[in-house]
Design an enzyme around this catalytic site. Sequence first.
Site, PDB file in Angstrom:
ATOM      1  N   TYR A  79      -2.353   9.539 -14.533  1.00 19.79           N
ATOM      2  CA  TYR A  79      -0.641   9.239 -14.397  1.00 19.79           C
ATOM      3  C   TYR A  79      -0.988   9.816 -15.812  1.00 19.79           C
ATOM      4  O   TYR A  79      -0.285   9.278 -17.124  1.00 19.79           O
ATOM      5  CB  TYR A  79      -1.052   7.680 -14.723  1.00 19.79           C
ATOM      6  CG  TYR A  79      -0.964   6.643 -13.626  1.00 19.79           C
ATOM      7  CD1 TYR A  79       0.445   7.470 -13.221  1.00 19.79           C
ATOM      8  CD2 TYR A  79      -1.020   5.853 -13.073  1.00 19.79           C
ATOM      9  CE1 TYR A  79       1.755   6.672 -12.527  1.00 19.79           C
ATOM     10  CE2 TYR A  79      -0.293   4.860 -11.756  1.00 19.79           C
ATOM     11  CZ  TYR A  79       0.997   5.502 -11.358  1.00 19.79           C
ATOM     12  OH  TYR A  79       1.143   5.273 -10.910  1.00 19.79           O
ATOM     13  N   HIS A  94       3.298   5.245  -4.991  1.00 20.12           N
ATOM     14  CA  HIS A  94       3.266   6.177  -5.492  1.00 20.12           C
ATOM     15  C   HIS A  94       3.893   7.223  -4.851  1.00 20.12           C
ATOM     16  O   HIS A  94       3.385   7.595  -3.863  1.00 20.12           O
ATOM     17  CB  HIS A  94       2.234   6.392  -6.670  1.00 20.12           C
ATOM     18  CG  HIS A  94       1.992   7.906  -7.103  1.00 20.12           C
ATOM     19  ND1 HIS A  94       3.165   8.098  -8.360  1.00 20.12           N
ATOM     20  CD2 HIS A  94       2.066   9.239  -6.231  1.00 20.12           C
ATOM     21  CE1 HIS A  94       2.686   9.056  -8.215  1.00 20.12           C
ATOM     22  NE2 HIS A  94       1.673  10.033  -7.634  1.00 20.12           N
ATOM     23  N   ASN A 111       5.342  -1.855  -7.608  1.00 24.73           N
ATOM     24  CA  ASN A 111       5.853  -1.577  -7.092  1.00 24.73           C
ATOM     25  C   ASN A 111       5.738  -1.085  -5.814  1.00 24.73           C
ATOM     26  O   ASN A 111       6.199   0.325  -4.904  1.00 24.73           O
ATOM     27  CB  ASN A 111       7.468  -0.489  -7.873  1.00 24.73           C
ATOM     28  CG  ASN A 111       6.289   0.927  -8.166  1.00 24.73           C
ATOM     29  OD1 ASN A 111       4.906   1.200  -7.606  1.00 24.73           O
ATOM     30  ND2 ASN A 111       7.445   1.240  -9.099  1.00 24.73           N
ATOM     31  N   GLU A 135      -1.587  16.873  -7.468  1.00 23.64           N
ATOM     32  CA  GLU A 135      -1.883  15.249  -7.837  1.00 23.64           C
ATOM     33  C   GLU A 135      -2.757  15.443  -5.730  1.00 23.64           C
ATOM     34  O   GLU A 135      -3.751  14.901  -5.879  1.00 23.64           O
ATOM     35  CB  GLU A 135      -0.730  14.143  -6.785  1.00 23.64           C
ATOM     36  CG  GLU A 135       0.100  13.675  -8.166  1.00 23.64           C
ATOM     37  CD  GLU A 135       1.335  13.539  -8.762  1.00 23.64           C
ATOM     38  OE1 GLU A 135       1.254  12.676  -9.556  1.00 23.64           O
ATOM     39  OE2 GLU A 135       1.791  13.241  -7.071  1.00 23.64           O
ATOM     40  N   LYS A 190      -0.037   1.865  -3.077  1.00 22.02           N
ATOM     41  CA  LYS A 190      -1.446   0.769  -4.657  1.00 22.02           C
ATOM     42  C   LYS A 190      -1.658  -0.449  -3.113  1.00 22.02           C
ATOM     43  O   LYS A 190      -1.306  -0.791  -2.709  1.00 22.02           O
ATOM     44  CB  LYS A 190      -0.315   0.551  -5.312  1.00 22.02           C
ATOM     45  CG  LYS A 190       0.881   2.716  -6.107  1.00 22.02           C
ATOM     46  CD  LYS A 190       1.515   1.887  -7.418  1.00 22.02           C
ATOM     47  CE  LYS A 190       2.841   2.455  -7.822  1.00 22.02           C
ATOM     48  NZ  LYS A 190       2.990   2.476  -8.498  1.00 22.02           N
TER      49      LYS A 190
HETATM   50  N1  UDP Z   1       5.844   1.334 -14.346  1.00 19.19           N
HETATM   51  C1  UDP Z   1       5.866  -0.165 -15.072  1.00 19.19           C
HETATM   52  N2  UDP Z   1       6.316  -0.213 -15.825  1.00 19.19           N
HETATM   53  C2  UDP Z   1       8.116   0.420 -16.397  1.00 19.19           C
HETATM   54  C3  UDP Z   1       7.566   2.223 -15.919  1.00 19.19           C
HETATM   55  C4  UDP Z   1       6.427   2.047 -14.866  1.00 19.19           C
HETATM   56  O1  UDP Z   1       4.797  -0.559 -14.444  1.00 19.19           O
HETATM   57  O2  UDP Z   1       8.446   0.117 -17.085  1.00 19.19           O
HETATM   58  C5  UDP Z   1       5.151   1.056 -13.410  1.00 19.19           C
HETATM   59  C6  UDP Z   1       5.278   1.571 -11.899  1.00 19.19           C
HETATM   60  O3  UDP Z   1       4.309   0.874 -11.112  1.00 19.19           O
HETATM   61  C7  UDP Z   1       5.585   3.423 -12.056  1.00 19.19           C
HETATM   62  C8  UDP Z   1       4.704   3.773 -12.771  1.00 19.19           C
HETATM   63  O4  UDP Z   1       4.723   3.150 -13.294  1.00 19.19           O
HETATM   64  O5  UDP Z   1       5.696   2.606 -10.575  1.00 19.19           O
HETATM   65  C9  UDP Z   1       4.737   5.142 -13.004  1.00 19.19           C
HETATM   66  O6  UDP Z   1       5.920   5.527 -13.446  1.00 19.19           O
HETATM   67  P1  UDP Z   1       6.718   6.328 -13.213  1.00 19.19           P
HETATM   68  O7  UDP Z   1       8.085   6.731 -14.372  1.00 19.19           O
HETATM   69  O8  UDP Z   1       6.493   7.579 -12.474  1.00 19.19           O
HETATM   70  O9  UDP Z   1       7.818   6.081 -12.259  1.00 19.19           O
HETATM   71  P2  UDP Z   1       7.769   6.563 -10.044  1.00 19.19           P
HETATM   72  O10 UDP Z   1       7.225   7.701 -10.177  1.00 19.19           O
HETATM   73  O11 UDP Z   1       6.515   5.313 -10.015  1.00 19.19           O
HETATM   74  O12 UDP Z   1       9.021   6.339  -9.486  1.00 19.19           O
HETATM   75 MG    MG Z   2       6.141   9.138 -11.348  1.00 18.51          MG
END
Ligand code: UDP
Ligand code: MG
Length: 162
Positions: free
Chosen positions: A60, A126, A123, A137, A20
Amino acid sequence: MLQDQEAHAAEMERTFIAIKPDGVQRGLISEIVSRFERKGYKLVAIKLIVPSKEFAQKHYHDLKERPFFNGLCDFLSSGPVLAMVWEGEGVIKYGRKLIGATDPQKSEPGTIRGDLAVVVGRNIIHGSDGPETAKDEIALWFEPKELVSYTSNAEKWIYGVN
Ligand code: UDP
Ligand code: MG
């Protein structure tokens, strides 16, 4: 024990991994790419791209009801993203292990988020969360002709395939 070529081919998977904008801006590209490369996965596509907000919303779409959706899409489209496809046995699930838990406060040390990130909104990486998502994706981010199929000389040493 040498693994059967057909069994090996049947286990092969591809997953979509993206660094990211925070990971790119922090100079973490080589650190993150090297973790996938050293593990033994094969890079089959890579490009640097600034996604539009509409594109981020497509990526997303599953999260569109969540309160953080708008901020997340603004963030993903705020700068360069390094989009990649990695191939290997079990790469979808194990790639998520290398990445660590969504919230870096809960990611284990040794994982990418555990070692390199602090808060959930930044974080750095992805990874597709399952076979269907991986397929969708990869198709969203890459044209079929951008995926490079090739044999790596390392594969017989990584998999023990004859
Ligand atoms: N995210 C956020 N706040 C939250 C949960 C998720 O900003 O409380 C963001 C975070 O960057 C995350 C992305 O949304 O990586 C996608 O969420 P997902 O649950 O799909 O997590 P991932 O698959 O990236 O671990
Ligand atoms: Mg995810």
